[in-house]
Design an enzyme around this catalytic site. Structure first.
Site, PDB file in Angstrom:
ATOM      1  N   CYS A  11    -115.631-105.355 -36.989  1.00  0.00           N
ATOM      2  CA  CYS A  11    -116.665-104.503 -36.449  1.00  0.00           C
ATOM      3  C   CYS A  11    -116.439-103.066 -36.896  1.00  0.00           C
ATOM      4  O   CYS A  11    -115.365-103.074 -37.834  1.00  0.00           O
ATOM      5  CB  CYS A  11    -117.019-104.563 -34.959  1.00  0.00           C
ATOM      6  SG  CYS A  11    -115.799-103.907 -33.790  1.00  0.00           S
ATOM      7  N   ASN A  14    -113.195-101.669 -33.817  1.00  0.00           N
ATOM      8  CA  ASN A  14    -112.619-102.816 -33.171  1.00  0.00           C
ATOM      9  C   ASN A  14    -112.147-102.487 -31.758  1.00  0.00           C
ATOM     10  O   ASN A  14    -111.122-102.767 -31.185  1.00  0.00           O
ATOM     11  CB  ASN A  14    -110.926-102.842 -34.000  1.00  0.00           C
ATOM     12  CG  ASN A  14    -110.208-104.363 -33.774  1.00  0.00           C
ATOM     13  OD1 ASN A  14    -108.963-103.980 -33.956  1.00  0.00           O
ATOM     14  ND2 ASN A  14    -110.944-105.236 -33.362  1.00  0.00           N
ATOM     15  N   CYS A  16    -114.979-102.948 -29.512  1.00  0.00           N
ATOM     16  CA  CYS A  16    -116.191-103.776 -28.830  1.00  0.00           C
ATOM     17  C   CYS A  16    -116.437-105.126 -29.210  1.00  0.00           C
ATOM     18  O   CYS A  16    -115.829-106.010 -28.680  1.00  0.00           O
ATOM     19  CB  CYS A  16    -117.436-102.649 -28.899  1.00  0.00           C
ATOM     20  SG  CYS A  16    -117.331-101.284 -27.941  1.00  0.00           S
ATOM     21  N   ARG A  17    -117.070-105.313 -30.227  1.00  0.00           N
ATOM     22  CA  ARG A  17    -117.468-106.422 -30.733  1.00  0.00           C
ATOM     23  C   ARG A  17    -116.363-107.313 -31.327  1.00  0.00           C
ATOM     24  O   ARG A  17    -116.455-108.512 -30.899  1.00  0.00           O
ATOM     25  CB  ARG A  17    -118.630-106.427 -31.729  1.00  0.00           C
ATOM     26  CG  ARG A  17    -119.954-105.712 -31.354  1.00  0.00           C
ATOM     27  CD  ARG A  17    -121.143-105.153 -32.204  1.00  0.00           C
ATOM     28  NE  ARG A  17    -120.318-104.346 -33.248  1.00  0.00           N
ATOM     29  CZ  ARG A  17    -121.177-103.857 -34.242  1.00  0.00           C
ATOM     30  NH1 ARG A  17    -122.176-104.324 -34.695  1.00  0.00           N
ATOM     31  NH2 ARG A  17    -120.479-102.772 -35.024  1.00  0.00           N
ATOM     32  N   SER A  18    -115.760-106.780 -32.081  1.00  0.00           N
ATOM     33  CA  SER A  18    -114.455-107.803 -32.675  1.00  0.00           C
ATOM     34  C   SER A  18    -113.788-108.247 -31.818  1.00  0.00           C
ATOM     35  O   SER A  18    -113.241-109.181 -31.780  1.00  0.00           O
ATOM     36  CB  SER A  18    -113.955-107.047 -33.999  1.00  0.00           C
ATOM     37  OG  SER A  18    -113.387-105.966 -33.661  1.00  0.00           O
ATOM     38  N   ASP A 128    -124.307-103.126 -31.877  1.00  0.00           N
ATOM     39  CA  ASP A 128    -123.163-102.357 -31.273  1.00  0.00           C
ATOM     40  C   ASP A 128    -123.395-101.868 -29.884  1.00  0.00           C
ATOM     41  O   ASP A 128    -124.737-101.240 -29.662  1.00  0.00           O
ATOM     42  CB  ASP A 128    -122.974-101.237 -32.071  1.00  0.00           C
ATOM     43  CG  ASP A 128    -121.605-100.516 -31.866  1.00  0.00           C
ATOM     44  OD1 ASP A 128    -120.910-101.009 -30.759  1.00  0.00           O
ATOM     45  OD2 ASP A 128    -121.039 -99.604 -32.691  1.00  0.00           O
TER      46      ASP A 128
END
Length: 161
Positions: A11, A14, A16-18, A128
């Site tokens: 993401c 690195n 939040c999402r990943s 995001d």
């Protein structure tokens, strides 16, 4: 035993999402007894948060679902990742574009959007949640956990061949 498949979740920063995707996939692989079949890591295309833990809201959200990501630390995508991993799975189209632009000549890894690769053609991107609230993090969890479930099913089917 064949070498494990190596997947890198990517993401922007690195945090939040990943890391949420990494945690969801690790948990599902472990629960399915497939932890040795797939190695999972995560990275960000930017360096803003290198060395930091995931966003506190991501940690809280994952914990609500029984997954501990508090020990993860953000890192930036490295040129070597394009050879160390089989597949770089990206949160959104801008991340995918940045990953492909950063790929060294002759890179071995393929790159793709996480959701379509996981079998979700109707949804292509993971939004995001960074500037949002907990509901946004819960929505992201729903998406990354569904992708993780699909990856585990794909891995299990491949292992039975």
């Amino acid at each position: 035993m064949p070498a494990p498949q190596r997947l890198l979740m990517v993401c922007l920063g690195n945090i939040c999402r990943s890391p949420m995707a990494e945690g969801a996939l690790r948990a599902r692989l472990h629960a399915a007894g497939l932890g040795m079949a797939v190695e999972v890591d995560s990275a960000g295309v930017g360096r803003w948060h290198v060395g930091n833990p995931p966003d506190p809201r991501a940690i809280t959200c994952a914990a609500r679902h029984g997954v501990d990501i508090a020990g993860l630390r953000a890192r930036q995508l490295r040129p070597a990742d394009h050879d160390a991993f089989d597949l770089l799975l990206c949160a959104d189209a801008s991340v995918l574009q940045a990953v492909r632009a950063a790929a060294p000549a002759g890179a071995r890894a393929r790159s793709a959007l996480l959701l379509p690769w996981g079998g979700f053609a109707a949804r292509t991107e993971i939004p995001d949640p960074y500037t949002g609230g907990m509901a946004d993090f819960e929505h992201v969890w729903t998406l990354v956990d569904a992708a993780a479930a699909a990856i585990v099913a794909r891995t299990a089917a491949h292992a039975q061949r």
